[in-house]
Structure formats: structure tokens, C-alpha cells
Motif scaffolding. Structure first.
Motif, PDB file in Angstrom:
ATOM      1  N   ARG A 153      32.751  52.353  43.826  1.00 49.11           N
ATOM      2  CA  ARG A 153      33.358  51.191  43.176  1.00 49.11           C
ATOM      3  C   ARG A 153      32.342  50.067  43.037  1.00 49.11           C
ATOM      4  N   GLN A 154      31.531  49.849  44.058  1.00 49.79           N
ATOM      5  CA  GLN A 154      30.500  48.819  43.976  1.00 49.79           C
ATOM      6  C   GLN A 154      29.452  49.175  42.936  1.00 49.79           C
ATOM      7  N   PHE A 155      29.149  50.472  42.784  1.00 50.75           N
ATOM      8  CA  PHE A 155      28.189  50.903  41.767  1.00 50.75           C
ATOM      9  C   PHE A 155      28.749  50.650  40.367  1.00 50.75           C
ATOM     10  N   LEU A 156      30.027  50.948  40.156  1.00 47.68           N
ATOM     11  CA  LEU A 156      30.638  50.785  38.836  1.00 47.68           C
ATOM     12  C   LEU A 156      30.938  49.331  38.497  1.00 47.68           C
ATOM     13  N   LEU A 157      31.514  48.601  39.433  1.00 45.56           N
ATOM     14  CA  LEU A 157      32.007  47.254  39.141  1.00 45.56           C
ATOM     15  C   LEU A 157      31.113  46.151  39.676  1.00 45.56           C
ATOM     16  N   GLY A 158      30.152  46.483  40.492  1.00 38.97           N
ATOM     17  CA  GLY A 158      29.281  45.470  41.071  1.00 38.97           C
ATOM     18  C   GLY A 158      29.849  44.950  42.378  1.00 38.97           C
ATOM     19  N   PRO A 159      29.072  44.125  43.069  1.00 36.17           N
ATOM     20  CA  PRO A 159      29.527  43.634  44.377  1.00 36.17           C
ATOM     21  C   PRO A 159      30.710  42.666  44.284  1.00 36.17           C
ATOM     22  N   ASP A 160      30.811  41.902  43.208  1.00 37.15           N
ATOM     23  CA  ASP A 160      31.917  40.966  43.024  1.00 37.15           C
ATOM     24  C   ASP A 160      32.982  41.639  42.169  1.00 37.15           C
ATOM     25  N   GLN A 161      33.863  42.402  42.792  1.00 36.51           N
ATOM     26  CA  GLN A 161      34.812  43.228  42.057  1.00 36.51           C
ATOM     27  C   GLN A 161      36.021  42.459  41.541  1.00 36.51           C
ATOM     28  N   GLU A 162      36.215  41.255  41.998  1.00 36.10           N
ATOM     29  CA  GLU A 162      37.392  40.492  41.582  1.00 36.10           C
ATOM     30  C   GLU A 162      37.185  39.787  40.250  1.00 36.10           C
ATOM     31  N   ASN A 163      35.947  39.558  39.846  1.00 33.57           N
ATOM     32  CA  ASN A 163      35.677  38.774  38.639  1.00 33.57           C
ATOM     33  C   ASN A 163      34.934  39.564  37.575  1.00 33.57           C
ATOM     34  N   VAL A 164      35.189  40.851  37.478  1.00 33.62           N
ATOM     35  CA  VAL A 164      34.486  41.689  36.514  1.00 33.62           C
ATOM     36  C   VAL A 164      34.812  41.253  35.084  1.00 33.62           C
ATOM     37  N   GLY A 165      36.068  40.981  34.828  1.00 30.83           N
ATOM     38  CA  GLY A 165      36.470  40.566  33.484  1.00 30.83           C
ATOM     39  C   GLY A 165      35.821  39.271  33.044  1.00 30.83           C
ATOM     40  N   MET A 166      35.793  38.307  33.944  1.00 32.70           N
ATOM     41  CA  MET A 166      35.184  37.011  33.607  1.00 32.70           C
ATOM     42  C   MET A 166      33.680  37.138  33.416  1.00 32.70           C
ATOM     43  N   ARG A 167      33.027  37.955  34.251  1.00 34.90           N
ATOM     44  CA  ARG A 167      31.581  38.149  34.082  1.00 34.90           C
ATOM     45  C   ARG A 167      31.281  38.827  32.754  1.00 34.90           C
ATOM     46  N   THR A 168      32.105  39.804  32.387  1.00 33.39           N
ATOM     47  CA  THR A 168      31.918  40.493  31.115  1.00 33.39           C
ATOM     48  C   THR A 168      32.129  39.541  29.950  1.00 33.39           C
ATOM     49  N   LEU A 169      33.194  38.779  29.992  1.00 33.14           N
ATOM     50  CA  LEU A 169      33.477  37.817  28.924  1.00 33.14           C
ATOM     51  C   LEU A 169      32.382  36.765  28.830  1.00 33.14           C
ATOM     52  N   GLU A 170      31.919  36.285  29.965  1.00 35.31           N
ATOM     53  CA  GLU A 170      30.848  35.290  29.975  1.00 35.31           C
ATOM     54  C   GLU A 170      29.568  35.867  29.374  1.00 35.31           C
TER      55      GLU A 170
END
Length: 78
Positions: free
Chosen positions: A35-52
Motif C-alpha cells: 500500500r505504501q508503494f502504491l499510494l505513498g507514505p501519506d495515504q490519506e491525502n492521495v487525491g489532494m496530492r494528485t489534484l495539486e
């Protein structure tokens, strides 16, 4: 015009729902290291990081294109 807006809006909503369901499935059914490999260490804000990231990339491309067009048309006026 309104039909197109409706279908585009429906497509956006369907995409958001599909992505959120897929992320929830990945979070629930994968080990922590995967999960950390796929979503990164900050798994709660994946959507916001992608949008940003998308907004930043769009802004960079827009500014580059705007500068290119400005230079092209300034050269024509001289």
C-alpha cells in the motif's frame, strides 16, 4: 450544449466514484508495504496530492504556451 455538460458531468462523477472505490479496495486488501508503494507514505491525502500535481502541471504548461504565443506575436508587430 446542456446534454454535453450533463454527460461530461456524469463521466466526471463516475470517474471520481470509481477511483475512490478502487482506493478503498486497495487500502482494505493489500499489505502495508504494498500500500505504501502504491499510494505513498501519506495515504490519506492521495487525491489532494494528485489534484495539486495536475493543477501545477496545467499551470506550468499554460504559462509556457502563453509566453511562446506572446513572443511569436510580439515579433510579428516589430
Amino acid at each position: 450544449m446542456f446534454k454535453r455538460l450533463f454527460w461530461v458531468g456524469l463521466g466526471v462523477v463516475a470517474g471520481v466514484v470509481a477511483v475512490s472505490k478502487a482506493q478503498a479496495y486497495v487500502k482494505a486488501n493489500t499489505p502495508d508495504k504494498a500500500r505504501q508503494f502504491l499510494l505513498g507514505p501519506d495515504q490519506e491525502n492521495v487525491g489532494m496530492r494528485t489534484l495539486e500535481g495536475l493543477v501545477n502541471e496545467f499551470t506550468q504548461v499554460r504559462r509556457t504556451r502563453e509566453a511562446e504565443l506572446n513572443n511569436r506575436y510580439i515579433d510579428k508587430l516589430r
